[in-house]
Scaffold this motif. Structure first.
Motif, PDB file in Angstrom:
ATOM      1  N   VAL B 682       4.730  -5.191 -67.234  1.00  9.26           N
ATOM      2  CA  VAL B 682       5.436  -6.241 -67.438  1.00  9.26           C
ATOM      3  C   VAL B 682       6.587  -6.617 -66.666  1.00  9.26           C
ATOM      4  O   VAL B 682       7.640  -5.805 -66.520  1.00  9.26           O
ATOM      5  N   SER B 683       6.724  -7.997 -65.849  1.00  2.15           N
ATOM      6  CA  SER B 683       7.635  -8.237 -64.882  1.00  2.15           C
ATOM      7  C   SER B 683       8.257  -9.510 -65.467  1.00  2.15           C
ATOM      8  O   SER B 683       7.776 -10.425 -65.781  1.00  2.15           O
ATOM      9  N   THR B 684       9.556  -9.347 -66.070  1.00  2.00           N
ATOM     10  CA  THR B 684      10.018 -10.802 -66.658  1.00  2.00           C
ATOM     11  C   THR B 684      11.619 -10.975 -66.313  1.00  2.00           C
ATOM     12  O   THR B 684      11.954 -10.042 -65.414  1.00  2.00           O
ATOM     13  N   GLU B 685      11.997 -11.805 -66.955  1.00  2.00           N
ATOM     14  CA  GLU B 685      13.562 -11.987 -66.368  1.00  2.00           C
ATOM     15  C   GLU B 685      14.020 -12.565 -67.813  1.00  2.00           C
ATOM     16  O   GLU B 685      13.680 -12.626 -68.665  1.00  2.00           O
ATOM     17  N   HIS B 686      15.397 -12.647 -67.562  1.00  3.81           N
ATOM     18  CA  HIS B 686      16.390 -13.117 -68.690  1.00  3.81           C
ATOM     19  C   HIS B 686      15.748 -14.380 -69.264  1.00  3.81           C
ATOM     20  O   HIS B 686      15.187 -15.272 -68.758  1.00  3.81           O
ATOM     21  N   GLY B 687      15.508 -14.404 -70.698  1.00  2.00           N
ATOM     22  CA  GLY B 687      15.096 -15.714 -71.157  1.00  2.00           C
ATOM     23  C   GLY B 687      13.511 -15.801 -71.180  1.00  2.00           C
ATOM     24  O   GLY B 687      13.025 -16.707 -71.786  1.00  2.00           O
ATOM     25  N   GLY B 688      12.865 -14.776 -70.567  1.00  2.00           N
ATOM     26  CA  GLY B 688      11.434 -14.996 -70.158  1.00  2.00           C
ATOM     27  C   GLY B 688      10.648 -14.417 -71.494  1.00  2.00           C
ATOM     28  O   GLY B 688      11.303 -13.739 -72.443  1.00  2.00           O
ATOM     29  N   SER B 689       9.471 -15.046 -72.034  1.00  2.00           N
ATOM     30  CA  SER B 689       8.913 -14.534 -73.015  1.00  2.00           C
ATOM     31  C   SER B 689       8.670 -13.274 -73.222  1.00  2.00           C
ATOM     32  O   SER B 689       8.702 -12.490 -74.316  1.00  2.00           O
ATOM     33  N   GLN B 690       8.263 -12.810 -72.242  1.00  2.00           N
ATOM     34  CA  GLN B 690       8.013 -11.065 -72.171  1.00  2.00           C
ATOM     35  C   GLN B 690       9.100 -10.171 -72.291  1.00  2.00           C
ATOM     36  O   GLN B 690       9.033  -9.074 -72.412  1.00  2.00           O
ATOM     37  N   ALA B 691      10.448 -10.854 -72.169  1.00  2.00           N
ATOM     38  CA  ALA B 691      11.461 -10.070 -72.415  1.00  2.00           C
ATOM     39  C   ALA B 691      11.490  -9.415 -73.808  1.00  2.00           C
ATOM     40  O   ALA B 691      12.290  -8.118 -74.028  1.00  2.00           O
ATOM     41  N   ARG B 692      10.672  -9.838 -74.832  1.00  2.00           N
ATOM     42  CA  ARG B 692      10.655  -9.073 -76.014  1.00  2.00           C
ATOM     43  C   ARG B 692      10.309  -7.540 -76.088  1.00  2.00           C
ATOM     44  O   ARG B 692      10.844  -7.015 -76.942  1.00  2.00           O
ATOM     45  N   PHE B 693       9.607  -7.462 -74.926  1.00  2.00           N
ATOM     46  CA  PHE B 693       9.465  -6.043 -74.779  1.00  2.00           C
ATOM     47  C   PHE B 693      10.484  -5.090 -74.723  1.00  2.00           C
ATOM     48  O   PHE B 693      10.799  -3.804 -75.340  1.00  2.00           O
ATOM     49  N   LEU B 694      11.551  -5.605 -73.957  1.00  2.00           N
ATOM     50  CA  LEU B 694      12.834  -4.938 -73.684  1.00  2.00           C
ATOM     51  C   LEU B 694      13.452  -4.984 -75.074  1.00  2.00           C
ATOM     52  O   LEU B 694      14.168  -4.077 -75.393  1.00  2.00           O
ATOM     53  N   LEU B 695      13.737  -6.091 -75.396  1.00  3.90           N
ATOM     54  CA  LEU B 695      14.532  -6.628 -76.642  1.00  3.90           C
ATOM     55  C   LEU B 695      14.383  -5.939 -77.766  1.00  3.90           C
ATOM     56  O   LEU B 695      15.283  -5.667 -78.592  1.00  3.90           O
ATOM     57  N   SER B 696      13.094  -5.623 -77.864  1.00  2.00           N
ATOM     58  CA  SER B 696      12.708  -4.943 -79.323  1.00  2.00           C
ATOM     59  C   SER B 696      13.048  -3.475 -79.198  1.00  2.00           C
ATOM     60  O   SER B 696      12.981  -2.789 -80.280  1.00  2.00           O
ATOM     61  N   LYS B 697      13.395  -2.861 -78.029  1.00  2.00           N
ATOM     62  CA  LYS B 697      13.224  -1.538 -77.713  1.00  2.00           C
ATOM     63  C   LYS B 697      14.737  -1.125 -77.900  1.00  2.00           C
ATOM     64  O   LYS B 697      15.234   0.108 -78.293  1.00  2.00           O
ATOM     65  N   VAL B 698      15.748  -1.922 -77.371  1.00  2.00           N
ATOM     66  CA  VAL B 698      16.944  -1.507 -77.062  1.00  2.00           C
ATOM     67  C   VAL B 698      17.827  -1.380 -78.533  1.00  2.00           C
ATOM     68  O   VAL B 698      17.303  -2.225 -79.556  1.00  2.00           O
ATOM     69  N   ASN B 699      18.877  -0.660 -78.535  1.00  2.02           N
ATOM     70  CA  ASN B 699      19.637  -0.349 -79.747  1.00  2.02           C
ATOM     71  C   ASN B 699      20.488  -1.824 -79.833  1.00  2.02           C
ATOM     72  O   ASN B 699      21.050  -2.263 -79.085  1.00  2.02           O
ATOM     73  N   PRO B 700      20.104  -2.517 -80.904  1.00  4.62           N
ATOM     74  CA  PRO B 700      20.667  -3.768 -81.039  1.00  4.62           C
ATOM     75  C   PRO B 700      22.200  -3.768 -81.394  1.00  4.62           C
ATOM     76  O   PRO B 700      22.843  -3.917 -82.489  1.00  4.62           O
ATOM     77  N   SER B 701      23.030  -3.382 -80.670  1.00  6.75           N
ATOM     78  CA  SER B 701      24.527  -3.155 -80.886  1.00  6.75           C
ATOM     79  C   SER B 701      25.085  -4.485 -80.839  1.00  6.75           C
ATOM     80  O   SER B 701      26.269  -4.650 -81.532  1.00  6.75           O
ATOM     81  N   GLN B 702      24.510  -5.705 -80.293  1.00  6.04           N
ATOM     82  CA  GLN B 702      25.094  -6.717 -80.476  1.00  6.04           C
ATOM     83  C   GLN B 702      23.980  -7.531 -81.127  1.00  6.04           C
ATOM     84  O   GLN B 702      23.045  -7.875 -80.506  1.00  6.04           O
ATOM     85  N   THR B 720      18.209  -9.872 -84.471  1.00  5.79           N
ATOM     86  CA  THR B 720      17.607  -9.057 -85.354  1.00  5.79           C
ATOM     87  C   THR B 720      18.303  -8.686 -86.555  1.00  5.79           C
ATOM     88  O   THR B 720      19.582  -8.634 -86.692  1.00  5.79           O
ATOM     89  N   ASP B 721      17.705  -8.314 -87.598  1.00  2.17           N
ATOM     90  CA  ASP B 721      18.452  -7.794 -88.675  1.00  2.17           C
ATOM     91  C   ASP B 721      18.506  -6.503 -88.817  1.00  2.17           C
ATOM     92  O   ASP B 721      18.958  -5.481 -89.831  1.00  2.17           O
ATOM     93  N   ASP B 722      18.030  -5.492 -87.926  1.00  2.00           N
ATOM     94  CA  ASP B 722      17.757  -4.093 -87.762  1.00  2.00           C
ATOM     95  C   ASP B 722      19.264  -3.805 -87.688  1.00  2.00           C
ATOM     96  O   ASP B 722      20.037  -4.469 -87.056  1.00  2.00           O
ATOM     97  N   VAL B 723      19.627  -2.615 -88.068  1.00  2.00           N
ATOM     98  CA  VAL B 723      20.907  -2.116 -88.076  1.00  2.00           C
ATOM     99  C   VAL B 723      21.054  -1.268 -86.628  1.00  2.00           C
ATOM    100  O   VAL B 723      20.115  -0.918 -85.961  1.00  2.00           O
ATOM    101  N   SER B 724      22.165  -1.395 -86.245  1.00  2.00           N
ATOM    102  CA  SER B 724      22.347  -0.902 -84.846  1.00  2.00           C
ATOM    103  C   SER B 724      22.574   0.600 -84.824  1.00  2.00           C
ATOM    104  O   SER B 724      22.867   1.020 -85.934  1.00  2.00           O
TER     105      SER B 724
END
Lengths: 1120, 741
Positions: B682-702, B720-724
């Motif tokens: 997946v090659s994506t960028e900020h705001g791209g729809s595919q960015a979700r792959f990244l966003l779903s993995k990172v620790n939601p510290s913010q 997300t409502d997931d806890v960080s």
């Protein structure tokens, strides 16, 4: 019959035998060398020789015929007139529309024979020879009568019977013994009598009848009157009255024929001899005559004569022979010949209600003027009793034998196809009958009254037409449905399954590739043949003929185009192999389905293909099939799954179609419909015999039902080496309107031609698919029973997955109300089907019948051939549920009742000892006997269970012509071809047949025998070497190969002629008849004798004479 | 503890084994207190280019219940030519071939550096490799075309004597006969009817030995005069045939009405494939390769009906017990998997479809037999094509990287027992003295069958220390474990690889430090995760989490808890099955990546560096490369993306920017190159729809909840409502302190 009855006979019998021997020799041997001729015969012999001169009986006939005319002329006025009339009658028959007339003619021939003696004794005599002959004849007659008389003497009772039995015993040795034995004696007496007769010539007629008229006075007396009354009388018995009309019109030439006929009987040397029995015979004939004759009263007189006979016991005794003279008893050959001569020349015009058509054995053209051609529908009677009481009394079955898609000769046009556009065919609102010529238009043409249910219907505006002054529509003759008996409608979508026009049908070839099939060469042969055969699939194209009014278009079957039929291929043993032969493939694909327990079709696209498009792939496939399985060791086969597969394939393709199954063995592989060998000959003649005809399992019925629902017709080609349980395997073909062909012990060299010929015909024949047939009748009668190859899910609709031009449906009617003499009875047979081109059509056949309040009318308008067709089918179905013996007894009883009813109600009173047969039914006993001794009802030791089941189902869908020849085979003397007066080449017509009895075989002659399934060439032991050489290409009789199936192609007239004849016989039948050459006294001769149906059969079937006696006894019992 | 680290790595490289504990507590009691069980991660066929196989057979201990193989740990009496089994202490005579043995003349298996030895068995018939293609024809035209090409390509990769067979299916199932000239034959089966193995063999004509295949023609010299030759043929004989056959393969011709799914008889097709091999090549390595383009819709094993309006089951349906076909289908496939496993055949599933294809139900086929499971969107993608190609990749010797019909036997010294294994294996149910009563994973046996394995196939093997507390082990005592793997090498040889390891015992009370120091955190994490996933497969999700929480508290657990191996949210049942499948068979490194994806950051500020898997790492002037094993994501930060759009990289003066853009791509290629199965790229960028792959993995510290609390700091907020991790850690700390656990 009387003869039989004659108690005295018994003693006579003993005597007869010796006499017989002598006689026999004289008669038969006569030609070869009748050294020992009884002195008494001497005289007789005298004449005989004369005849004999020309060895073949036929020859003898010829002369007589020629002689006849003069004779007739010579005869006294009465006689002559009668005669003349006869002749005319015959001739005219064609033209004359009256049924009676026609009948008579047919009858006459017969009668004539008798008459000859009586009336035209001179004439008869003359033909034969001078007075003496005549004397002889008469004498014979007298003898016969006497015997007849005798019978009476020892009245009816046991006598008749006794004799037969005794005969039987006596005859143990075979044919002649008993019966024939009696002859000689009979003859002897005749001789003596003749003399007496001469004197009583005028009365002769009566004499003959009366057997003995013996007493000139009595017989003469009565007869004379009768005779005199109508010219007919002369013919007297012969149905003079009736015949007369015919005769009247008949031109002189025809007279000759009658004469011939007359002479015919006497002609053949043997006959005369038998003539002694003739009396009895004559009686019968008379009887028959009587009936036919309008004037029963006349009969009465004859009868008295008979009575006289009865009284004559004395004489008979002297003439110990009570045997009936085979020549005196009604001869099928004679009847057929007469009808041919009388009715073959003029077209049969169907305009008049209730006309009896010519016999099926007669070639005639039909002109459709409002009633369906007899090729489509034949009835047992064309005059129906008005009430059910009458019908019950007469016991004559009312049935129609319908062949809706019958093939027509090229001279006759196929039915018009009418297209009524979107509105579809016009029908009665209430009973749904289709528009037909009998519909009555009223109110100036705005409405019509249904001729079946009397409902008044509105005529739709687009169909309106004015009426002319006779109340007929002006356009009646422009519209087939208003002027013809048979026509077709194009069906609208409402008549289609699922309200969708059908797709063109498909043919699926399903080939057994188990070890047996491969080894016998069948598969290779078949594949090779299919390659070329597929180019000749049926096509059914219509051409527009004309357009009338709004949306009404007529079409007619036209030239062939590329067939719309698609084909598919399956091979199988224990498993099934489907083939994808899509045109786009480089090579065919084979798909094996092993799940036979739960069959399905593995492919959709590419299974059913257009032959032209996929030619290359198909050819490649057919090349490979024999190779692929060349090494197979698989011996087990399945069967039901194969049909199931074909049916599923059609279902998947959403079309109707036909499966061609080529199968070799009992399906014992583990699968639905698996069968076990249950052939058990011990069951024969037990109550369980019926199980041999019943299917082993109900699975096939269920399967057949599904097939019918899909319009899947199954044709089965069997190649068994042993028991395959035809009774079960044929269930599906039977219920789906298919055919079964059986080639026992198939070998390519021997059976190839027969199989390929059948296959070609079967593939090419035009078939209607997914058909429903419904027979509507006018109020008063109702179709109640149906016989044939079809399925019925309710009581009225005959469902046929497939129907071809050979298949016949026999429909029985019963009264449910009174019929009206005025309006008659109407039948309308409507067949809805899908043509080979995928067109949905309705074929309509209409037939109007007369109704009568007098039983005599009924008996005068019956058709024995049709009757036998019905009775055989009835009996053959009966064996499924009842012991065979019961079935036989039922047939005999019914027949006796029919005849007894006639005797009681229509014949003029006469001695109980006299057998009187209605003219139209005089062959009923002989034919019935043939049915009774057929393989199904009385199997011989060599007849297998499969054969019986096979024949049983074959007969079920036979038409009248087929049953006729099947039960009474044609026996054609051949040498006459070469030895005859005419050049064999030029004379391309068939030689006249002789009666199917060993007695008729001359060992110096060669005969062809055919019954529609088998074809034998019988070679006499002393046939001329030249003949042998020119036919077989070998130098002597002993070098002829017995069982030969092909005649060598030799360049000589005789060979060409015979081969030509064989070809023409084959062309007449729907199945190819394999030729078997039988040498006299050869082991195959036993097989051949089986077809000599007038003789006692090895399996215990009665001889004609015996049976006639038995019938007579039965009748008398009923009457007393 | 550098020594331990080295020791561990060395061991891993040499033997393919990593233990959770490298010094073992000496009693059961102590062991249970350690929470993390004694276990190891074993890669039985780890590639050892430096290890030439020995061309003789191993020497076995003569005690029938032991049969351990001679190894460097055995005591050898060179003079008496005796050796003592280090597992059962049986003294054994060397076989005659070892007559010349001496201290200086040792066979390889006695040398300490050869703790792993591979023997080649010479006797016995060599069986060819068998590949049975089972191909779904209910595909779109271009999909089918691509698949056909891939299959044809694969033929060229197979060794000439490999046997191949072809089964195609759609509404019906066709078993193609490959030996016929002039006409192509196939046996057709209804797709709706379950058939027993016997029926299938009957219908294929396999049960009748009398069936003369070539009764007249001279029998061709063939290794397997077997009746099966009609359906399975050496590739060199039918190469052309099969290529043509594949070329002519048409889409399933049966019409598919509007609103319906095509009828796909996967269950029956697989059943027939299993039955066919079972009848023809039992106990011979074989690979059934199932290619599917959609869910089974009819017959046994159907996963969803053919009505399109009824969607295929989701986790939601399963939780509500609303998946009406699932249980039955699972049962069907389990039955097949067990049969295949019993005969040593492995099943691969290549599922390419946009929707689910029923992997949930079918997973056992691959999991129990060691087959591959590949999931993609279409056969017409490089993901599938390259993955498939990689199956046939070869090792340094030119042999396929695959092995068949392996049995793994574990022998332990007396203080230990084996409790179970987790991986692509089935139990052989061999009870022995070294089998523990407690089961962890697939237990109750000391032998497992692994029908298909490759150099990366890895099992987790769990042990139980049974030594009683009151029976101390003498100082310096060592526990030993021997792994014996019989397998069919891709060169068709039968081989045996023997690995014998030993570890020191330590008393937990006195030598806790040693034990602690020898703890392998990574191995333990993976082993625990395997246990967790194993439980997750059979138990309810929350229960597993709770169990895991109770068991240990470690960093990775935060990610494990969020991983698709335990969480089914946002994953279809098929995806969950797919992820778990791979988790249970990959080696330690890959497993770790799966648990905690790797995130690299590329910037102008320096060389690429690994960064925290945290939302705070998502910065505007960075390029991120995330490797989750299943996906490779390249993420351009907001600024970078803008630059790229502006086309700076094409300007010569900004060549460094071009290089920056290129760097992650190159690294990704490297990963792609080595990974099986091919990850989704997946090659994506900020705001791209595919960015979700990244966003779903990172620790939601913010997140949107605390964004402002964190001020205007960099990073990207995650909705997300997931806890960080922070919250999670706080919570854990609280728990750790408050509870007795």
């Amino acid at each position: 019959m009387n003869l039989n009855q004659s108690a005295p006979p018994v003693p006579p019998f003993g005597q007869p035998q010796p006499a017989y021997l002598g006689h026999h020799q004289s008669s038969y041997g006569g030609q070869p060398g009748s050294t020992t001729a009884p002195t008494s015969y001497g005289a007789y012999n005298g004449p005989v020789p004369g005849y004999q001169q020309t060895p073949p009986p036929g020859v003898s006939r010829a002369p007589p015929s020629s002689g006849a005319p003069p004779a007739s002329t010579a005869q006294g006025p009465c006689g002559q007139t009668a005669y003349g009339q006869f002749g005319q009658g015959d001739v005219q028959n064609g033209p004359s529309s009256t049924v009676q007339m026609q009948r008579l003619p047919g009858y006459q021939p017969f009668g004539s024979a008798i008459l000859a003696p009586v009336v035209s004794q001179p004439a008869v005599l003359q033909p034969y020879g001078p007075p003496p002959t005549s004397a002889q004849v008469t004498a014979q007659l007298a003898g016969m009568q006497i015997s007849g008389a005798v019978a009476p003497a020892s009245p009816p009772s046991g006598l008749g019977y006794g004799p037969p039995t005794s005969l039987a015993s006596a005859s143990g040795s075979f044919p002649n013994s008993g019966l024939y034995g009696s002859y000689p004696q009979g003859q002897a007496p005749p001789l003596g009598q003749p003399q007496g007769h001469p004197g009583a010539q005028p009365p002769q007629r009566s004499v003959p009848l009366q057997a003995s008229s013996f007493t000139p006075p009595a017989s003469g007396g009565p007869r004379m009157p009768s005779m005199t009354g109508p010219l007919l009388p002369g013919q007297s018995f012969g149905g003079p009255p009736v015949s007369q009309p015919n005769h009247v019109s008949s031109p002189a030439p025809q007279v000759l024929p009658p004469g011939t006929q007359m002479t015919g009987p006497p002609g053949p040397p043997p006959p005369p001899m038998h003539s002694s029995q003739q009396p009895g015979y004559q009686l019968q004939q008379n009887g028959s005559y009587g009936p036919t004759r309008g004037p029963q009263s006349n009969y009465g007189s004859p009868y008295p004569g008979a009575a006289a006979f009865g009284s004559q016991p004395g004489p008979p005794q002297p003439l110990p022979p009570k045997r009936l003279d085979p020549d005196a008893i009604p001869s099928p050959i004679q009847v057929i010949e007469d009808d041919r001569n009388n009715r073959g020349s003029e077209p049969f015009v169907t305009g008049v209600r209730g006309q009896v058509p010519p016999l099926v054995t007669t070639n005639f053209l039909v002109k459709d003027q409002g009633n369906a051609s007899p090729r489509y529908i034949r009835c047992t009677s064309y005059n129906i009793p008005c009430t059910s009481d009458m019908a019950k009394q007469a016991q004559v079955p009312l049935a129609a034998v319908i062949k809706p898609l019958a093939r027509l000769p090229p001279e006759e046009a196929s039915p018009y196809v009418v297209d009524h556009g979107e509105s579809g065919p016009l029908r009665c609102n209430r009973c749904k009958a289709y528009m037909c010529p009998f519909m009555q238009f009223v109110e100036g043409g705005r409405r019509f009254q249904c001729c079946f249910c009397s409902c008044i219907n509105d005529v739709p505006p687009q169909y309106f037409q004015h009426l002319d002054h006779t109340g007929k529509r002006v356009d009646a003759y422009d519209r087939p449905e208003l002027s013809l008996g048979s026509y077709e409608f194009l069906a609208t979508v409402d008549y289609c399954k699922n309200n969708k026009f059908p797709s063109p049908p498909a043919f699926i070839f399903m080939i057994d590739v188990s070890y047996n099939a491969i080894r016998s060469g069948l598969v290779r042969l078949l594949c090779e043949e299919l390659k070329s055969l597929l180019d000749f699939l049926p096509s059914w194209v219509v051409e527009k003929v004309a357009t009338v009014g709004n949306n009404v278009t007529f079409y007619r079957e036209g030239g062939a185009e590329e067939s719309a039929v698609r084909v598919g291929f399956v091979t199988y043993n224990k498993v099934l192999h489907f083939y994808n032969v899509k045109s786009s493939l480089a090579q065919p694909q084979m798909m094996v389905v092993s799940d036979v327990g739960d069959m399905f079709v593995p492919l959709l696209d590419g299974f059913l293909v257009n032959v032209n498009e996929s030619q290359a792939v198909i050819t490649s496939l057919l090349d490979q099939i024999p190779e692929m399985f060349a090494d197979t060791r698989e011996t087990e086969t399945v069967f039901a799954p194969v049909i199931q597969a074909g049916m599923e394939a059609l279902k998947a393709a959403e079309c109707a179609g036909k499966l061609f199954l080529f199968h070799t063995s009992l399906p014992i592989a583990e699968a639905p419909g698996k069968l076990k060998n249950r052939d058990d000959r011990k069951l024969i003649n037990t109550d369980k015999e019926k199980t041999l005809f019943q299917p082993q399992t109900g699975a096939y019925q269920t399967l057949a039902k599904e097939c019918v629902a899909q319009g899947c017709c199954v044709d089965l080609f069997l190649f068994p080496n042993q028991y395959v349980d035809v009774a079960t395997l044929s269930v599906v073909p039977q219920l789906t309107g298919g055919s079964v062909y059986k080639y026992a012990c198939f070998q390519v060299e021997n059976d190839q031609e027969r199989f390929l010929s059948d296959l070609r015909r079967d593939v090419q024949k035009v078939v209607g698919f997914d058909a429903v047939m419904r027979v509507r009748t006018s109020t008063g009668i109702r179709a109640v029973d149906f016989f044939g190859a079809f399925y019925m899910s309710n009581t009225t609709d005959v469902e046929l997955a497939g129907l071809d031009g050979d298949k016949t449906v026999t429909v029985e009617f019963k009264h449910d109300d009174r019929l009206n003499e005025e309006s008659g009875a109407l039948l309308q047979c409507a067949l809805l089907y899908t043509s080979c081109a995928g067109q949905r059509r309705l074929r309509i056949h209409n037939l109007a019948l007369n109704c009568c309040t007098q039983l005599a009318d009924l008996y005068r308008n019956c058709e024995t051939d049709t009757l036998i067709n019905y009775m055989a089918k009835f009996a053959y179905r009966g064996v499924l549920n009842s012991p065979v013996k019961t079935v036989r007894d039922t047939l005999i009883t019914q027949c006796a009742q029919i005849l007894a009813c006639y005797r009681k109600n229509c014949a003029s009173p006469s001695s109980a000892g006299q057998l009187i047969l209605p003219e139209c039914m005089k062959l009923l006993p002989v034919y019935l006997n043939c049915v009774l001794k057929s393989d199904v009802l009385q199997p011989g030791a060599e007849v297998t269970t499969d054969d019986r089941a096979y024949v049983r189902q074959l007969v079920t869908s036979m038409d009248v012509a087929e049953t006729n020849v099947f039960f009474y085979p044609r026996l054609l003397p051949l040498v006459r071809l070469s030895a005859g007066t005419k050049s064999p080449i030029e004379n391309t017509t068939e030689p006249p047949a002789v009666r199917a009895s060993e007695e008729r075989l001359s060992n110096g002659d060669i005969y062809l025998l055919e019954n529609g399934l088998n074809l034998f060439l019988w070679v006499g032991a002393s046939v001329q070497q030249g003949v042998v050489q020119s036919l077989f290409g070998v130098s002597s009789f002993s070098q002829i190969t017995s069982g030969l199936s092909v005649l060598p192609v030799l360049d000589n007239l005789l060979s060409k002629k015979v081969r030509g004849l064989i070809d023409s016989l084959r062309a007449q039948r729907s199945r190819y008849m394999k030729l078997i050459v039988v040498k006299q006294e050869d082991k195959l001769a036993t097989l051949f004798k089986h077809f000599l149906v007038e003789d006692k059969s090895l399996s215990g079937g009665a001889s004609y004479v015996d049976f006639l006696c038995h019938m007579h006894k039965e009748i008398r019992q009923l009457l007393s | 503890m550098a020594t331990y680290l080295e020791f561990i790595q060395q061991n891993e490289e040499r033997d393919g084994v990593r233990f959770s504990w490298n010094v073992w507590p000496s009693s059961r009691l102590e062991a249970t207190r350690m929470v993390v069980p004694l276990a190891c991660i074993l890669t039985p066929l780890k590639e050892r280019p430096d290890l030439p196989p020995v061309q003789y057979e191993p020497v076995l201990c003569s005690r029938p219940t032991c049969k351990a193989i001679l190894n460097p740990l055995c005591q050898v009496d060179y003079r008496a030519k005796l050796w003592a089994c280090n597992f059962c202490f049986q003294r054994n005579q060397f076989p005659p071939a070892y007559a010349g043995i001496s201290e200086v003349n040792q066979p390889a298996e006695l040398m300490p550096q050869f703790s792993t030895v591979e023997y080649v068995i010479q006797r016995g018939a060599q069986s060819p490799l068998i590949f049975l293609y089972v191909v779904d024809t209910c595909l779109e035209e271009d999909d089918l075309q691509a698949l056909k090409e891939s299959l044809q390509m694969s033929l060229s990769l197979l060794p000439p004597d490999a046997m191949v067979g072809l089964i195609t299916f759609g509404r019906m199932v066709q078993v193609h006969e490959l030996s016929c000239e002039g006409i192509s034959k196939s046996y057709v089966f209804r797709g709706t009817k379950d058939l027993t193995a016997k029926q299938i063999q009957d219908m294929l004509g396999l049960t009748k030995p009398a069936m003369p295949v070539h009764p007249v023609r001279p029998a061709q010299p063939q290794e397997h005069p077997s009746i099966s030759s009609r359906f399975l043929q050496p590739i060199h004989k039918i190469d052309m045939n099969l290529t043509d056959l594949l070329g002519e393969l048409q889409r399933d011709p049966w019409p598919v009405p509007q609103g319906k799914r095509p009828l796909r008889s996967t269950g029956v097709a697989l059943s027939i494939a299993v039955g066919l091999l079972e009848g023809t090549f039992p106990n011979t390595g074989a690979r059934i390769m199932l290619f599917i383009g959609g869910p089974p819709t009819q017959g046994p094993g159907m996963v969803v009906g053919d009505e399109l309006k009824v969607p295929i089951r989701s986790w939601h349906d399963i939780e509500k017990d609303n998946a009406r076909f699932m249980k039955k289908a699972t049962k069907h496939y389990e039955m097949l998997a067990n049969r295949a496993a019993a005969n040593g055949h492995c099943v691969d599933i290549y599922a390419c479809a946009l929707d689910q294809t029923g992997l949930l139900e079918m997973k056992c086929c691959t999991n129990l037999t060691g087959g591959h499971m590949v999931m993609g969107d279409s056969f017409n993608t490089s993901l599938f094509k390259q993955t498939f190609q990689r199956i046939f990749s070869k090792d340094f010797n030119g042999n396929f990287r695959m092995a068949f019909g392996a049995t793994l036997e574990v022998k332990t010294s007396r203080e230990l027992k084996v409790a179970g294994a987790i991986g692509p294996c089935v139990s052989l149910n061999v009870k022995g003295p070294c089998v523990s009563e407690n089961e962890l994973g697939v237990g109750g046996t000391s032998q497992w069958k692994i029908c298909g394995l490759d150099p990366t196939s890895t099992l987790g093997i769990y042990f139980e220390i049974v030594n009683q507390h009151n029976a101390p082990i003498p100082q310096g005592g060592r526990g030993a474990i021997q792994f014996v793997t019989h397998y069919q090498h891709s060169s068709t040889q039968r081989r045996i690889r023997v690995t014998t390891i030993a570890r020191n015992w330590a008393d937990a009370q006195s030598q806790l430090k040693h034990i602690e120091a020898a703890f392998d955190q990574e191995a333990a994490a993976v082993l625990m995760a395997r246990l967790g996933v194993f439980r997750a497969e059979s138990e309810e999700g929350p229960d597993v989490l709770r169990w895991l929480d109770r068991q240990l508290i470690r960093l990775f657990m935060f990610h494990l808890r969020r991983s698709p191996f335990l969480q089914v949210f946002n994953n279809s049942p098929d995806e969950s099955s797919y992820y778990r499948h791979h988790f249970a068979r990959q080696d330690l490194t890959q497993s770790l990546i799966m648990i905690q994806p790797i995130l690299y950051s590329y910037s102008f500020h320096g060389p690429p560096e690994p960064v925290l898997l945290d939302s705070s790492s998502i910065l505007a002037d960075r390029i991120l490369l995330m490797d989750t094993f299943f996906q490779i994501v390249i993420y351009l930060g907001e600024t970078i993306a803008q630059w790229q759009k502006a086309g700076y990289q094409d300007m010569p003066e900004y060549e460094n920017f071009k290089h920056l853009l290129q760097a992650p791509l190159d690294d990704a290629q490297e990963i792609l190159h080595a990974r099986f199965p091919m990850p989704r790229y997946v090659s994506t960028e900020h705001g791209g729809s595919q960015a979700r792959f990244l966003l779903s993995k990172v620790n939601p510290s913010q997140t949107h909840n605390n964004l402002y609390a964190w001020g205007q700091e960099t990073g990207a907020p995650i909705l997300t409502d997931d806890v960080s991790l922070q919250v999670f850690m706080d919570h854990l700390k609280k728990l750790a302190v408050s509870s007795a656990c």
